[in-house]
Design a protein around this motif. Structure first.
Motif, short mmCIF file in Angstrom:
data_model
loop_
_atom_site.label_atom_id
_atom_site.label_comp_id
_atom_site.label_asym_id
_atom_site.label_seq_id
_atom_site.Cartn_x
_atom_site.Cartn_y
_atom_site.Cartn_z
N SER A 10 -1.17 13.59 58.24
CA SER A 10 -0.53 12.30 57.97
C SER A 10 0.97 12.45 57.79
N LEU A 11 1.42 13.67 57.50
CA LEU A 11 2.85 13.95 57.35
C LEU A 11 3.43 14.56 58.63
N GLY A 12 2.72 14.36 59.73
CA GLY A 12 3.20 14.87 61.02
C GLY A 12 3.00 16.35 61.20
N GLY A 13 2.09 16.93 60.44
CA GLY A 13 1.88 18.37 60.47
C GLY A 13 1.44 18.89 61.83
N VAL A 14 2.09 19.96 62.26
CA VAL A 14 1.75 20.65 63.50
C VAL A 14 1.31 22.06 63.13
N VAL A 15 0.17 22.50 63.65
CA VAL A 15 -0.35 23.83 63.31
C VAL A 15 0.61 24.91 63.83
N ALA A 16 1.10 25.72 62.90
CA ALA A 16 1.99 26.82 63.26
C ALA A 16 1.22 28.12 63.43
N CYS A 17 0.25 28.35 62.56
CA CYS A 17 -0.56 29.55 62.65
C CYS A 17 -1.80 29.40 61.78
N LYS A 18 -2.73 30.33 61.95
CA LYS A 18 -3.93 30.38 61.13
C LYS A 18 -4.03 31.79 60.56
N LYS A 19 -4.54 31.89 59.33
CA LYS A 19 -4.51 33.17 58.64
C LYS A 19 -5.83 33.49 57.94
N ILE A 20 -6.11 34.76 57.86
CA ILE A 20 -7.16 35.27 56.98
C ILE A 20 -6.49 36.21 55.99
N TYR A 21 -6.71 35.95 54.70
CA TYR A 21 -6.21 36.85 53.66
C TYR A 21 -7.42 37.46 52.94
N ILE A 22 -7.44 38.76 52.81
CA ILE A 22 -8.41 39.41 51.94
C ILE A 22 -7.64 39.91 50.73
N VAL A 23 -7.88 39.25 49.60
CA VAL A 23 -7.10 39.53 48.38
C VAL A 23 -8.03 40.02 47.28
N GLY A 24 -7.59 41.05 46.58
CA GLY A 24 -8.34 41.56 45.43
C GLY A 24 -7.50 41.53 44.19
N PHE A 25 -8.14 41.26 43.05
CA PHE A 25 -7.46 41.28 41.75
C PHE A 25 -8.04 42.39 40.89
N LYS A 26 -7.18 43.05 40.15
CA LYS A 26 -7.60 44.19 39.35
C LYS A 26 -8.65 43.78 38.32
N ASP A 27 -9.72 44.54 38.26
CA ASP A 27 -10.76 44.26 37.28
C ASP A 27 -10.21 44.49 35.88
N GLU A 28 -10.59 43.59 34.97
CA GLU A 28 -10.15 43.73 33.57
C GLU A 28 -10.87 44.87 32.90
#
Length: 230
Positions: free
Chosen positions: A212-230
């Motif tokens: 609705s804001l005129g968005g045009v797809v620039a790219c698509k991504k996959i992120y595999i992110v991990g957070f340190k276990d407490e």
């Protein structure tokens, strides 16, 4: 399909003080696919490409994302990190068009000192104090929706600036986030910046907002992110 593999610095993986690790990041755009990965995860990366690297549809499929989460998740676990649930989708990056738009009377640029009750629980004073730009939709002296830059705006801020939006649940579906985002995009354009917006491919409401804001797809991504276990 052209696939470029790039080894990235994996020092965070072995740093006891590190709280996040990203062993795999894939970007698909008009030029092809670029994959950044930790050297320690090269075998998993090579297997991923062998199984799913035939075309963009395959490499961004639900099966590909699920496979990456399973195998890179196990890799992260071996190094003391837990897989972020946000990894279980791919993301779409939209470039938003800077057009002259009619700004709603409900929308205002915030300084952080306003007495409004913030229903979005955004750290508005902190963002404004750190030179982020924040617009809000104010309804009955309550902040019902906000749009803000994802980084402070200085003279050396990169030309492309990410924006984020949030709307209090009771006020969704009224176009308030769009109005805030439109005002923010217009100011960024005046300052010489373009705006982009990233959302999960399964988030239909966010995708509709971008379009609705005129968005045009620039790219698509996959992120595999991990957070340190407490």
């Amino acid at each position: 399909m052209k696939i470029t593999l790039i080894c990235r610095d994996e020092s965070w993986l072995h740093d006891d003080n590190a709280d996040v690790a990203v062993p795999f990041e894939l970007t698909a755009d008009a030029e092809g696919v670029t994959i950044q990965y930790y050297p320690a995860a090269q075998d998993i990366t090579d297997e991923f490409v062998r199984i799913f690297g035939e075309n963009e549809a395959s490499i961004l499929s639900k099966s590909a994302v699920a496979w990456a989460c399973e195998h890179f998740g196990a890799f992260l676990a071996d190094h003391g990190f837990s897989l972020s649930p946000d990894s279980e989708d791919y993301y779409i990056n939209y470039t938003l068009l800077a057009e002259k738009r009619e700004i709603s009377a409900e929308v205002c640029r915030l300084t952080g000192d306003e007495p409004y009750l913030d229903l979005t629980e955004t750290d508005i004073s902190g963002l404004c104090g750190d030179r982020y730009i924040v617009y809000a939709a104010v309804v009955d002296n309550k902040i019902a929706a906000v749009a803000n830059t994802g980084e402070p705006i200085f003279e050396d801020t990169p030309e492309a600036v990410e924006i984020g939006v949030d709307t209090a649940e009771a006020y969704r579906g009224r176009g308030l986030a769009k109005a805030c985002a439109a005002a923010l995009i217009s100011e960024l354009a005046e300052l010489g910046h373009s705006a982009f917006y990233e959302c999960a491919s399964g988030n239909t409401a966010s995708m509709a907002l971008a379009k609705s804001l005129g968005g045009v797809v620039a790219c698509k991504k996959i992120y595999i992110v991990g957070f340190k276990d407490e």
